[in-house]
Design a protein around this motif. Sequence first.
Motif, PDB file in Angstrom:
ATOM      1  N   SER A  15      -3.102 -20.425 -11.454  1.00  0.00           N
ATOM      2  CA  SER A  15      -4.093 -19.545 -10.823  1.00  0.00           C
ATOM      3  C   SER A  15      -3.933 -18.100 -11.288  1.00  0.00           C
ATOM      4  O   SER A  15      -4.855 -17.297 -11.174  1.00  0.00           O
ATOM      5  N   SER A  16      -2.765 -17.788 -11.843  1.00  0.00           N
ATOM      6  CA  SER A  16      -2.532 -16.397 -12.268  1.00  0.00           C
ATOM      7  C   SER A  16      -3.429 -16.010 -13.446  1.00  0.00           C
ATOM      8  O   SER A  16      -3.830 -14.860 -13.574  1.00  0.00           O
ATOM      9  N   GLY A  17      -3.748 -16.976 -14.297  1.00  0.00           N
ATOM     10  CA  GLY A  17      -4.590 -16.668 -15.471  1.00  0.00           C
ATOM     11  C   GLY A  17      -5.919 -16.054 -15.071  1.00  0.00           C
ATOM     12  O   GLY A  17      -6.360 -15.041 -15.629  1.00  0.00           O
ATOM     13  N   GLU A  18      -6.567 -16.649 -14.082  1.00  0.00           N
ATOM     14  CA  GLU A  18      -7.874 -16.169 -13.628  1.00  0.00           C
ATOM     15  C   GLU A  18      -7.750 -14.858 -12.848  1.00  0.00           C
ATOM     16  O   GLU A  18      -8.667 -14.045 -12.840  1.00  0.00           O
ATOM     17  N   ARG A  19      -6.615 -14.671 -12.189  1.00  0.00           N
ATOM     18  CA  ARG A  19      -6.410 -13.402 -11.455  1.00  0.00           C
ATOM     19  C   ARG A  19      -6.361 -12.228 -12.429  1.00  0.00           C
ATOM     20  O   ARG A  19      -6.898 -11.156 -12.157  1.00  0.00           O
ATOM     21  N   VAL A  20      -5.684 -12.460 -13.543  1.00  0.00           N
ATOM     22  CA  VAL A  20      -5.587 -11.405 -14.567  1.00  0.00           C
ATOM     23  C   VAL A  20      -6.983 -10.984 -15.015  1.00  0.00           C
ATOM     24  O   VAL A  20      -7.331  -9.801 -15.009  1.00  0.00           O
ATOM     25  N   THR A  21      -7.823 -11.982 -15.379  1.00  0.00           N
ATOM     26  CA  THR A  21      -9.148 -11.612 -15.889  1.00  0.00           C
ATOM     27  C   THR A  21     -10.035 -11.013 -14.798  1.00  0.00           C
ATOM     28  O   THR A  21     -10.838 -10.130 -15.083  1.00  0.00           O
ATOM     29  N   SER A  22      -9.879 -11.478 -13.550  1.00  0.00           N
ATOM     30  CA  SER A  22     -10.746 -10.912 -12.506  1.00  0.00           C
ATOM     31  C   SER A  22     -10.415  -9.439 -12.282  1.00  0.00           C
ATOM     32  O   SER A  22     -11.310  -8.591 -12.184  1.00  0.00           O
ATOM     33  N   ALA A  23      -9.123  -9.109 -12.267  1.00  0.00           N
ATOM     34  CA  ALA A  23      -8.733  -7.708 -12.078  1.00  0.00           C
ATOM     35  C   ALA A  23      -9.192  -6.852 -13.257  1.00  0.00           C
ATOM     36  O   ALA A  23      -9.779  -5.781 -13.078  1.00  0.00           O
ATOM     37  N   LEU A  24      -8.942  -7.343 -14.474  1.00  0.00           N
ATOM     38  CA  LEU A  24      -9.334  -6.563 -15.661  1.00  0.00           C
ATOM     39  C   LEU A  24     -10.850  -6.369 -15.731  1.00  0.00           C
ATOM     40  O   LEU A  24     -11.335  -5.285 -16.079  1.00  0.00           O
ATOM     41  N   THR A  25     -11.597  -7.426 -15.381  1.00  0.00           N
ATOM     42  CA  THR A  25     -13.060  -7.320 -15.431  1.00  0.00           C
ATOM     43  C   THR A  25     -13.554  -6.297 -14.403  1.00  0.00           C
ATOM     44  O   THR A  25     -14.435  -5.471 -14.701  1.00  0.00           O
ATOM     45  N   ALA A  26     -12.985  -6.335 -13.203  1.00  0.00           N
ATOM     46  CA  ALA A  26     -13.377  -5.352 -12.177  1.00  0.00           C
ATOM     47  C   ALA A  26     -13.057  -3.929 -12.659  1.00  0.00           C
ATOM     48  O   ALA A  26     -13.860  -3.009 -12.500  1.00  0.00           O
ATOM     49  N   MET A  27     -11.886  -3.760 -13.271  1.00  0.00           N
ATOM     50  CA  MET A  27     -11.523  -2.433 -13.802  1.00  0.00           C
ATOM     51  C   MET A  27     -12.519  -1.977 -14.870  1.00  0.00           C
ATOM     52  O   MET A  27     -12.943  -0.822 -14.890  1.00  0.00           O
ATOM     53  N   ALA A  28     -12.899  -2.898 -15.750  1.00  0.00           N
ATOM     54  CA  ALA A  28     -13.835  -2.537 -16.828  1.00  0.00           C
ATOM     55  C   ALA A  28     -15.198  -2.152 -16.249  1.00  0.00           C
ATOM     56  O   ALA A  28     -15.856  -1.234 -16.747  1.00  0.00           O
ATOM     57  N   ILE A  29     -15.608  -2.833 -15.185  1.00  0.00           N
ATOM     58  CA  ILE A  29     -16.890  -2.498 -14.544  1.00  0.00           C
ATOM     59  C   ILE A  29     -16.794  -1.111 -13.894  1.00  0.00           C
ATOM     60  O   ILE A  29     -17.701  -0.284 -14.027  1.00  0.00           O
ATOM     61  N   GLU A  30     -15.670  -0.858 -13.234  1.00  0.00           N
ATOM     62  CA  GLU A  30     -15.456   0.472 -12.641  1.00  0.00           C
ATOM     63  C   GLU A  30     -15.480   1.546 -13.714  1.00  0.00           C
ATOM     64  O   GLU A  30     -16.009   2.645 -13.518  1.00  0.00           O
ATOM     65  N   GLY A  31     -14.903   1.193 -14.864  1.00  0.00           N
ATOM     66  CA  GLY A  31     -14.890   2.134 -15.996  1.00  0.00           C
ATOM     67  C   GLY A  31     -16.291   2.534 -16.437  1.00  0.00           C
ATOM     68  O   GLY A  31     -16.484   3.581 -17.057  1.00  0.00           O
ATOM     69  N   LEU A  32     -17.268   1.688 -16.116  1.00  0.00           N
ATOM     70  CA  LEU A  32     -18.656   1.997 -16.480  1.00  0.00           C
ATOM     71  C   LEU A  32     -19.390   2.673 -15.319  1.00  0.00           C
ATOM     72  O   LEU A  32     -20.609   2.810 -15.322  1.00  0.00           O
ATOM     73  N   GLY A  33     -18.612   3.057 -14.297  1.00  0.00           N
ATOM     74  CA  GLY A  33     -19.187   3.846 -13.210  1.00  0.00           C
ATOM     75  C   GLY A  33     -19.796   3.044 -12.071  1.00  0.00           C
ATOM     76  O   GLY A  33     -20.583   3.581 -11.290  1.00  0.00           O
ATOM     77  N   HIS A  34     -19.483   1.743 -11.977  1.00  0.00           N
ATOM     78  CA  HIS A  34     -19.997   0.944 -10.864  1.00  0.00           C
ATOM     79  C   HIS A  34     -18.875   0.533  -9.921  1.00  0.00           C
ATOM     80  O   HIS A  34     -17.743   0.370 -10.339  1.00  0.00           O
ATOM     81  N   LYS A  35     -19.212   0.340  -8.660  1.00  0.00           N
ATOM     82  CA  LYS A  35     -18.206  -0.154  -7.720  1.00  0.00           C
ATOM     83  C   LYS A  35     -17.947  -1.632  -7.994  1.00  0.00           C
ATOM     84  O   LYS A  35     -18.889  -2.419  -8.091  1.00  0.00           O
ATOM     85  N   ALA A  36     -16.674  -1.997  -8.115  1.00  0.00           N
ATOM     86  CA  ALA A  36     -16.358  -3.413  -8.354  1.00  0.00           C
ATOM     87  C   ALA A  36     -15.157  -3.808  -7.516  1.00  0.00           C
ATOM     88  O   ALA A  36     -14.283  -2.990  -7.222  1.00  0.00           O
TER      89      ALA A  36
END
Length: 408
Positions: A70-91
């Motif tokens: 389950s850790s594999g998907e946790r890594v990508t979910s956190a990174l994806t949320a960070m990348a979305i925040e990086g584009l100025g959206h709430k994630a």
Amino acid sequence: MLIVQKYGGTSVADVSRIKAVAERVVRTAEDGNKVIVVVSAMAGETDKLINLAYQASPRPSEREMDLLLSSGERVTSALTAMAIEGLGHKAMALTGRQAGIITDTVHTKARIEKISGERVRKAIDEGYIVVVAGFQGITEGDADVTTLGRGGSDLSAVAIAAAVNADLCEIYTDVDGVYTTDPNVVPGARKLDRISYEEMLELASLGVKVLQTRSVEFAKKYNVPLVVRSSFNYKPGTLVVKEDEDMEKVAVSGVAYDKNQVKITVMAVPDRPGIAAKLFDAIAKANVVVDMIVQNVSSDGKATDISFTVPRTDSKSAKQITEDVAKELGARGVNLRDDIAKVSIVGVGMRTHSGVAAKMFETLARHGINIIMISTSEIKVSCVIDVKYTELAVRVLHDAFGLAEERV
Ligand code: ASP
Ligand code: MG
């Protein structure tokens, strides 16, 4: 619209891919949609974790395996949320547990029992883009982490889409959609614009890997409209929906093949009640899934042959069990053929068109391809043939049923 977008391993293979995904998500949100994202682990990551587990122990416990995977998907979910925040959206990234996905206790292939979409819905209402870690849930009592079986992020996405009553569930992958057959075998294979749940279900269980079989079952049950499309371009993809009249106009929608089975034949088993029950009960107890079964009537009323197919990975154990049972029943012997392949045609139109199977047999015959076994369902005909003719069979069937031609 409320849209669930699921991104598979190749779509989130590294940070630059994750950033590309974030851009697509943001674009969807800026078009005025609410978006829930479900992510897989980075390509190859789940295999890597399984490998590590077997280095730690020859028989890793399934409970701990689930926690690890389950850790594999946790890594990508956190990174994806960070990348979305990086584009100025709430994630907001959520684990399966936080997203309220409750499963049974069957570790490594748990079934979803219920989803409380509350947390997800609240976050969406507060203006967040929610990113859920796919492939995982928790058990009700002990809150142990479970995983949903390989390819299970598709199921996570469909289940969440059903729970929040999403308008659409988009499954992003590295191919443009569902094809009439494998484009590596038939360069003229065509991407389908639409396909019914039932056809997709047959194709998925026949080994077409774009969607996990259980996710299609779930989508069908809850009527979740699916789109399979590529995250590497903006082509429209294939819509998987409830069957309609138009779909019945074509007899055959796709040709599939599977080289991962072997055929076992029990020769001259006594023709009396309980024989098949005994044989297949023993095989089932070993957790081997049998696909095709053929038994003829005995011409002399005394003995008959039974043939069946099993996954190649189970061939050794299945043969052993069959030999044991055969001896007990007084059969003449057991024979295994591993140089076979299953070629299938699928289409809801078969229900209303006649002569479809005959056309398949005639086409194979014309090319000198012998049929070893046949099985049919309402919307499928499968033939077992010699493996060396697989590609030829797929090509000539694709041609015979006019699958390369544009549909109206
Ligand atoms: N990461 C899991 C797997 O590789 C689940 C998924 O990708 O859907 O099977
Ligand atoms: Mg997948």
